[in-house]
Design a protein around this motif. Structure first.
Motif, PDB file in Angstrom:
ATOM      1  N   LYS A   1      28.444 -25.978 -25.598  1.00  0.00           N
ATOM      2  CA  LYS A   1      29.199 -25.603 -24.407  1.00  0.00           C
ATOM      3  C   LYS A   1      30.356 -26.576 -24.153  1.00  0.00           C
ATOM      4  CE  LYS A   1      25.453 -23.271 -21.907  1.00  0.00           C
ATOM      5  NZ  LYS A   1      24.666 -23.225 -20.651  1.00  0.00           N
ATOM      6  N   TYR A   2      30.108 -27.851 -24.449  1.00  0.00           N
ATOM      7  CA  TYR A   2      31.133 -28.880 -24.264  1.00  0.00           C
ATOM      8  C   TYR A   2      32.328 -28.628 -25.180  1.00  0.00           C
ATOM      9  CZ  TYR A   2      33.031 -33.683 -23.905  1.00  0.00           C
ATOM     10  OH  TYR A   2      33.826 -34.784 -23.699  1.00  0.00           O
ATOM     11  N   LEU A   3      32.064 -28.219 -26.414  1.00  0.00           N
ATOM     12  CA  LEU A   3      33.156 -27.894 -27.342  1.00  0.00           C
ATOM     13  C   LEU A   3      33.959 -26.694 -26.834  1.00  0.00           C
ATOM     14  CD1 LEU A   3      31.307 -28.340 -30.772  1.00  0.00           C
ATOM     15  CD2 LEU A   3      33.014 -29.870 -29.750  1.00  0.00           C
ATOM     16  N   ASP A   4      33.248 -25.659 -26.350  1.00  0.00           N
ATOM     17  CA  ASP A   4      33.944 -24.492 -25.793  1.00  0.00           C
ATOM     18  C   ASP A   4      34.776 -24.888 -24.578  1.00  0.00           C
ATOM     19  OD1 ASP A   4      32.803 -22.873 -27.704  1.00  0.00           O
ATOM     20  OD2 ASP A   4      31.171 -22.170 -26.415  1.00  0.00           O
TER      21      ASP A   4
ATOM     22  N   GLN B   1      18.218 -29.447 -24.804  1.00  0.00           N
ATOM     23  CA  GLN B   1      19.261 -29.227 -23.796  1.00  0.00           C
ATOM     24  C   GLN B   1      20.586 -29.851 -24.233  1.00  0.00           C
ATOM     25  OE1 GLN B   1      17.940 -29.529 -19.466  1.00  0.00           O
ATOM     26  NE2 GLN B   1      16.141 -30.387 -20.479  1.00  0.00           N
ATOM     27  N   LEU B   2      20.517 -31.050 -24.802  1.00  0.00           N
ATOM     28  CA  LEU B   2      21.734 -31.697 -25.285  1.00  0.00           C
ATOM     29  C   LEU B   2      22.363 -30.918 -26.435  1.00  0.00           C
ATOM     30  CD1 LEU B   2      20.709 -35.470 -25.168  1.00  0.00           C
ATOM     31  CD2 LEU B   2      22.537 -34.370 -23.849  1.00  0.00           C
ATOM     32  N   TYR B   3      21.526 -30.373 -27.307  1.00  0.00           N
ATOM     33  CA  TYR B   3      22.000 -29.570 -28.440  1.00  0.00           C
ATOM     34  C   TYR B   3      22.775 -28.347 -27.926  1.00  0.00           C
ATOM     35  CZ  TYR B   3      21.700 -26.620 -32.647  1.00  0.00           C
ATOM     36  OH  TYR B   3      21.985 -25.812 -33.719  1.00  0.00           O
TER      37      TYR B   3
ATOM     38  N   LEU C   1      29.857 -30.560 -15.637  1.00  0.00           N
ATOM     39  CA  LEU C   1      31.226 -30.559 -16.164  1.00  0.00           C
ATOM     40  C   LEU C   1      31.608 -29.217 -16.771  1.00  0.00           C
ATOM     41  CD1 LEU C   1      33.837 -32.170 -16.992  1.00  0.00           C
ATOM     42  CD2 LEU C   1      32.686 -32.531 -19.199  1.00  0.00           C
ATOM     43  N   VAL C   2      30.757 -28.664 -17.632  1.00  0.00           N
ATOM     44  CA  VAL C   2      31.142 -27.471 -18.389  1.00  0.00           C
ATOM     45  C   VAL C   2      31.218 -26.221 -17.515  1.00  0.00           C
ATOM     46  CG1 VAL C   2      30.272 -28.393 -20.557  1.00  0.00           C
ATOM     47  CG2 VAL C   2      28.757 -26.974 -19.159  1.00  0.00           C
ATOM     48  N   GLU C   3      30.744 -26.305 -16.269  1.00  0.00           N
ATOM     49  CA  GLU C   3      30.933 -25.176 -15.351  1.00  0.00           C
ATOM     50  C   GLU C   3      32.372 -25.082 -14.855  1.00  0.00           C
ATOM     51  OE1 GLU C   3      29.191 -22.681 -14.600  1.00  0.00           O
ATOM     52  OE2 GLU C   3      27.254 -23.209 -15.479  1.00  0.00           O
ATOM     53  N   ASP C   4      33.168 -26.129 -15.149  1.00  0.00           N
ATOM     54  CA  ASP C   4      34.632 -26.058 -14.980  1.00  0.00           C
ATOM     55  C   ASP C   4      35.051 -25.731 -13.541  1.00  0.00           C
ATOM     56  OD1 ASP C   4      37.262 -26.161 -15.703  1.00  0.00           O
ATOM     57  OD2 ASP C   4      37.312 -24.209 -16.699  1.00  0.00           O
ATOM     58  N   HIS C   5      34.422 -26.420 -12.581  1.00  0.00           N
ATOM     59  CA  HIS C   5      34.801 -26.310 -11.166  1.00  0.00           C
ATOM     60  C   HIS C   5      34.555 -24.926 -10.566  1.00  0.00           C
ATOM     61  CE1 HIS C   5      37.404 -30.082 -10.157  1.00  0.00           C
ATOM     62  NE2 HIS C   5      36.332 -30.393 -10.878  1.00  0.00           N
TER      63      HIS C   5
ATOM     64  N   LEU D   1      26.795 -33.326 -17.961  1.00  0.00           N
ATOM     65  CA  LEU D   1      27.403 -32.345 -18.862  1.00  0.00           C
ATOM     66  C   LEU D   1      27.276 -30.930 -18.307  1.00  0.00           C
ATOM     67  CD1 LEU D   1      26.591 -33.171 -22.610  1.00  0.00           C
ATOM     68  CD2 LEU D   1      28.822 -32.607 -21.629  1.00  0.00           C
ATOM     69  N   THR D   2      26.101 -30.620 -17.767  1.00  0.00           N
ATOM     70  CA  THR D   2      25.865 -29.295 -17.186  1.00  0.00           C
ATOM     71  C   THR D   2      26.872 -29.007 -16.085  1.00  0.00           C
ATOM     72  OG1 THR D   2      23.498 -29.389 -17.692  1.00  0.00           O
ATOM     73  CG2 THR D   2      24.179 -27.865 -15.962  1.00  0.00           C
TER      74      THR D   2
END
Length: 278
Positions: free
Chosen positions: A128-131, A121-123, A213-217, A210-211
């Motif tokens: 996704k975090y970079l994107d 999951q972290l991998y 955060l990356v959904e971007d609100h 992280l999950t």
């Protein structure tokens, strides 16, 4: 044309447990906690709901017999969603190495000391975090070019708050996020650590935050099946609060055995399986 739901209003499941039970669960737009004794069917209910949604978020109620979701708005065709489990078993015991992505992930993770489902999951989340950072960076540049420094500051705040949260949670062990790199790294007493070198509880919390955060609100549904298993009790108490702070537009649907998860003001969001079974 795709139309995304803001949240799920009602879950109905016919013929659960060989046709013996019928589930009708009216959901809160923000927080929903499903509780009950072992074996009562909490995870079964959650799994059936998740499987009734297509991999791309399309609401395909007809593909899984007996599951029907009512959304807001009711004419939505898709939902954004994520599923988090508390498993930390070995990847090689769970997947066949003939699966392309898993084989690639195993090779990468083996080289950095990882190899559990949490590591996988972290991998995936690292990518996704970079994107996410590229997307936010582009929007910040656009705002600055318009002379809107206030908007640029607002756009950068969620990532900073995520980093602050993680530092606060990991402070007791002396771990801090490295903020000058795009990939997630930690320092501890002068040593650099990869996410795969964290404890199971630290990995679990990092995966959850992280999950979110990356959904971007964006409005989306976060399903969690007993997320407290590896978490310190103080982290369990703060779990829902931290998720909602990172994304006020999230709808949480989780199963739990832990009283700590609901201790900080969420008791009225608890539903017993027996209360929605007819």
């Amino acid at each position: 044309m795709q139309k995304y739901a803001d949240y799920i209003k009602t879950i109905e499941i016919d013929a659960l447990w060989s046709g013996k039970k019928h589930i009708v669960w009216d959901l809160d737009p923000k927080v929903n906690v499903l509780s009950g004794i072992n074996g009562v069917g909490k995870s079964t209910i959650l799994n059936k709901v998740v499987r009734s949604v297509g991999v791309n978020g399309d609401i395909v109620n007809h593909l899984l017999k007996g599951v029907h979701l009512t959304t807001a708005p009711e004419d939505a065709t898709h939902i954004r969603f994520d599923l988090i489990r508390s498993l930390d078993s070995n990847l090689s015991q769970t997947f066949s190495e003939s699966e392309g992505f898993i084989h690639q992930a195993l090779s990468v993770l083996a080289g950095v000391g990882g190899g559990s489902l949490l590591d996988l999951q972290l991998y995936q989340l690292q990518r996704k975090y970079l994107d996410y950072q590229v997307n936010i960076g582009n929007r910040i540049i656009e705002a600055l070019q318009r002379g809107d420094s206030h908007m640029a500051q607002q756009l950068s705040e969620p990532k900073k708050r995520f980093q602050d949260m993680v530092d606060e949670l990991f402070a007791e062990t002396g771990k801090k996020m490295v903020r000058k790199e795009n990939e997630i790294r930690f320092t501890q007493i002068g040593e650099t650590l990869l996410p795969y070198q964290l404890s199971s509880g630290e990995k679990q919390m990092l995966v959850i935050l992280l999950t979110v955060l990356v959904e971007d609100h964006q409005p989306y549904v976060l399903f969690m099946d007993e997320p407290e298993v590896s978490l310190h009790i103080e982290w369990q108490k703060r779990l829902i609060e931290l998720i909602v702070e990172l994304n006020p537009n999230v709808q949480i649907i989780l199963t739990t055995h832990s009283p700590a998860v609901i201790m900080s003001g969420w008791l009225d969001k608890v539903t017993e399986v027996s209360d929605i079974t007819v």
